[in-house]
Design an enzyme around this catalytic site. Structure first.
Site, PDB file in Angstrom:
ATOM      1  N   LEU A 125       0.845  -1.182   0.000  1.00 31.53           N
ATOM      2  CA  LEU A 125       0.000   0.000   0.000  1.00 31.53           C
ATOM      3  C   LEU A 125       0.886   1.239   0.000  1.00 31.53           C
ATOM      4  O   LEU A 125       2.016   1.214   0.471  1.00 31.53           O
ATOM      5  CB  LEU A 125      -0.919  -0.001   1.215  1.00 31.53           C
ATOM      6  CG  LEU A 125      -1.900  -1.161   1.305  1.00 31.53           C
ATOM      7  CD1 LEU A 125      -2.684  -1.084   2.600  1.00 31.53           C
ATOM      8  CD2 LEU A 125      -2.836  -1.187   0.123  1.00 31.53           C
ATOM      9  N   ASP A 126       0.379   2.338  -0.533  1.00 33.55           N
ATOM     10  CA  ASP A 126       1.181   3.555  -0.605  1.00 33.55           C
ATOM     11  C   ASP A 126       0.431   4.676   0.080  1.00 33.55           C
ATOM     12  O   ASP A 126      -0.633   5.062  -0.398  1.00 33.55           O
ATOM     13  CB  ASP A 126       1.472   3.910  -2.058  1.00 33.55           C
ATOM     14  CG  ASP A 126       2.559   4.925  -2.193  1.00 33.55           C
ATOM     15  OD1 ASP A 126       3.265   5.160  -1.197  1.00 33.55           O
ATOM     16  OD2 ASP A 126       2.709   5.492  -3.285  1.00 33.55           O
ATOM     17  N   PRO A 127       0.893   5.233   1.195  1.00 31.26           N
ATOM     18  CA  PRO A 127       2.144   4.815   1.840  1.00 31.26           C
ATOM     19  C   PRO A 127       1.960   3.467   2.508  1.00 31.26           C
ATOM     20  O   PRO A 127       0.849   3.092   2.878  1.00 31.26           O
ATOM     21  CB  PRO A 127       2.391   5.906   2.886  1.00 31.26           C
ATOM     22  CG  PRO A 127       1.028   6.438   3.204  1.00 31.26           C
ATOM     23  CD  PRO A 127       0.244   6.319   1.923  1.00 31.26           C
ATOM     24  N   GLY A 128       3.041   2.730   2.643  1.00 30.71           N
ATOM     25  CA  GLY A 128       2.982   1.371   3.162  1.00 30.71           C
ATOM     26  C   GLY A 128       2.511   1.339   4.605  1.00 30.71           C
ATOM     27  O   GLY A 128       2.798   2.232   5.396  1.00 30.71           O
TER      28      GLY A 128
END
Length: 132
Positions: A125-128
């Site tokens: 995921l972004d941000p992780g």
């Protein structure tokens, strides 16, 4: 006092150091890096944080720090993760890293399971989630 070891104090580290300093006041936070300048700069305001010099290739030095820790937060580049994981497996210490799971780490899956430790990597995921 229980110890959390953070290996690496590069670009992603300052916000993590601040979080650990603020939220884990009942833990000793050791920030290990070959050059302790950044670790010292970002941890100086927290009584529970301190910097320690570590050459990631120094197996004995790395083992000593991991042996004394309840958790390792590895902020080193992916090419060094296998070394950190090697020490974590030896002392059955869980590890969290924002790096993606490498081939070296995948090959250690059975050893990780046998050691009963958690190894948490980047989840995509972004941000992780690992940065949250």
């Amino acid at each position: 006092m229980r110890t959390v070891l953070m290996v690496g104090s590069g670009r992603s580290a300052p916000s993590l150091i601040k979080y650990l300093g603020d939220e884990l006041s009942d833990y000793k936070i050791l920030i290990a890096d070959q050059d302790t300048t950044l670790a010292e700069k970002h941890s100086s305001e927290f009584d529970n944080c301190s910097a320690v010099s570590l050459d990631i290739e120094d197996d004995q030095g790395r083992d000593h720090l991991v042996r004394e820790s309840v958790l390792v937060l590895s902020m080193v580049p992916a090419k060094h993760l296998a070394k950190v994981l090697e020490s974590c497996l030896k002392f059955e210490t869980s590890m969290i890293t924002p790096s993606y799971e490498s081939r070296d780490m995948l090959e250690k899956r059975n050893e990780i399971e046998e050691a009963g430790i958690l190894v948490l990597n980047e989840m995509g995921l972004d941000p992780g989630i690992d940065h949250m």
